[in-house]
Design a protein around this motif. Structure first.
Motif, mmCIF file in Angstrom:
data_model
loop_
_atom_site.group_PDB
_atom_site.id
_atom_site.type_symbol
_atom_site.label_atom_id
_atom_site.label_comp_id
_atom_site.label_asym_id
_atom_site.label_seq_id
_atom_site.Cartn_x
_atom_site.Cartn_y
_atom_site.Cartn_z
ATOM 1 N N ASP A 44 0.001 2.680 -2.862
ATOM 2 C CA ASP A 44 1.281 3.024 -2.248
ATOM 3 C C ASP A 44 2.035 4.097 -3.033
ATOM 4 O O ASP A 44 3.196 4.393 -2.716
ATOM 5 C CB ASP A 44 2.168 1.766 -2.141
ATOM 6 N N TYR A 56 4.231 1.605 1.941
ATOM 7 C CA TYR A 56 4.947 0.549 1.236
ATOM 8 C C TYR A 56 6.136 0.089 2.081
ATOM 9 O O TYR A 56 6.901 0.920 2.597
ATOM 10 C CB TYR A 56 5.445 1.063 -0.127
ATOM 11 N N SER A 59 9.866 1.742 2.033
ATOM 12 C CA SER A 59 9.579 2.883 1.153
ATOM 13 C C SER A 59 10.774 3.818 1.029
ATOM 14 O O SER A 59 11.055 4.342 -0.061
ATOM 15 C CB SER A 59 8.367 3.663 1.684
#
Length: 404
Positions: A44, A56, A59
């Motif tokens: 990620d 992710y 994110s």
């Protein structure tokens, strides 16, 4: 010249396979690291762009947090370089990770909780500790920093309290007050700048909802006083309730701590538990019948009138609070059955004794006198409280228009 970059530290993998994210400070070929407290999987992490990939969860939020940390670190570095061109990477790290700037919400919250305990504000301690724990539960971490607590974050927390914890509006407001209190402390300590403050007119606004306070009427009081066929437990609960009402709605925590020695010269002399104010009240004629019902159980002049506190550890505020809560719950249970027997449809609890005094007193007693009877610190509090029970002007105004 020093440089700062966010990197994935691959030398310390956790058991779940994640690696920590860190700020790497390089100065004169010497490198030091500041760990952010955030962990992600290598898959990620975009090493070239020094940011979290979209794979992710959240994110965008994490990248914003990392960018904020990087910007703050670079501002600190610029300030240091302006003052001293010979700084080291160690100095940069020390300045960025100063004890205050690195404090989390939970660390400041625990200091606040400890102060409540030290000052023996146990009722508030019990409720505010639960509110802090709910916030940490929502955050999913006890390491949340103040920069993360913005308006959007708090609105999601309010939804969490309403849907997951089934909190009402007043409970949510109380939860926000605790967060605001802790946030204000962080500002004073220099942990977070006021410009990030998430509360205010154009952000999260804390406004108490209006609550309806309902007390018994004179007719309902007569029905309560004359009711027969009560069990000993119900009779006891009625006695304690009437004792509270007859002394201007005295709080149950104070009622249970009244001793026989507090009564002399036809008056009750006592120190209020909530704010330690001393008050002297003339004993109403009706209260003597209640006192007579407990004289046989009196062992000495210093004994409590009511039995609930006789086995309490008086040196332990926690034990006193626990026994008060237990007694209040017991009284409310029996008051509910008393109301049913008396044909009273209104909710009857120990606290309603206070509302009942306010309802029956109406506008008969000068507001300054009521302030002293209620033991309010501010007359404004008394005016606002009594406004719940004074309807004469509104009623007459309505009648003047409708009675034609």
């Amino acid at each position: 010249m020093a440089s700062i970059k966010i990197i994935l530290w691959k030398h310390d993998q956790k058991k779940d396979g994640t690696f920590p994210l860190a700020l790497r400070i390089t100065q004169n070929r010497k490198t030091r690291y500041i760990f952010t407290g955030k962990y992600i999987f290598e898959k990620d992490w975009d090493a070239a762009a020094s940011k979290v990939k979209k794979s992710y969860p959240n994110s965008t939020r994490l990248n914003n947090l990392l960018l904020t940390k990087l910007q703050e670190a670079n501002r600190t570095l610029l300030d240091l370089e302006t003052e001293d061109k010979g700084i080291s990477s160690k100095q940069v790290k020390s300045e960025i990770t100063s004890p205050l700037s690195n404090k989390s919400f939970n660390e400041i919250a625990q200091i606040y909780i400890q102060e409540l305990e030290d000052n023996k504000k146990l009722t508030r301690l019990s409720s505010d500790r639960a509110r802090v724990n709910h916030f940490i539960e929502f955050a999913g971490s006890d390491n949340i920093n103040f920069r993360e607590i913005d308006e959007a974050y708090l609105r999601r927390y309010m939804t969490f309290l309403r849907t997951k914890k089934k909190n009402g509006t007043r409970s949510i407001i109380n939860a926000l007050i605790v967060i605001r209190t802790i946030y204000n402390r962080a500002i004073k300590l220099g942990i977070i700048e006021r410009k990030h403050y998430p509360f205010g007119a154009d952000k999260i606004r804390i406004k108490f909802p209006e609550t309806e306070k309902i007390g018994l009427s004179v007719d309902e009081m007569k029905a309560l006083e004359s009711l027969g066929g009560l069990t000993p437990q119900e009779e006891h609960a009625r006695h304690v309730w009437l004792f509270s009402f007859l002394l201007a709605g005295m709080r149950v925590a104070d009622v249970l701590l009244i001793r026989w020695s507090d009564i002399y010269d036809g008056r009750l002399h006592y120190r209020m538990n909530k704010n330690e104010k001393i008050l002297s009240l003339k004993l109403p004629a009706k209260i003597y019948a209640i006192l007579d019902a407990y004289r046989e159980t009196q062992e000495n002049a210093d004994d409590f009138i009511f039995p609930e506190m006789r086995k309490a550890n008086l040196k332990s505020p926690k034990d006193i609070l626990a026994k008060t809560k237990t007694a209040n719950k017991k009284f409310n249970k029996y008051l509910e059955t008393i109301a049913q027997k008396a044909g009273i449809t209104k909710k009857l609890t120990m606290h309603i004794a206070r509302h009942t005094f306010g309802n029956i007193s109406g506008d008969k007693i000068p507001i300054q006198t009521l302030q002293r009877l209620y033991r309010h610190s501010s007359i404004t509090t008394t005016i606002q409280y009594q406004a719940n029970f004074i309807h004469k002007d509104f009623d007459e105004a309505l009648d003047s228009v409708t009675n034609f």
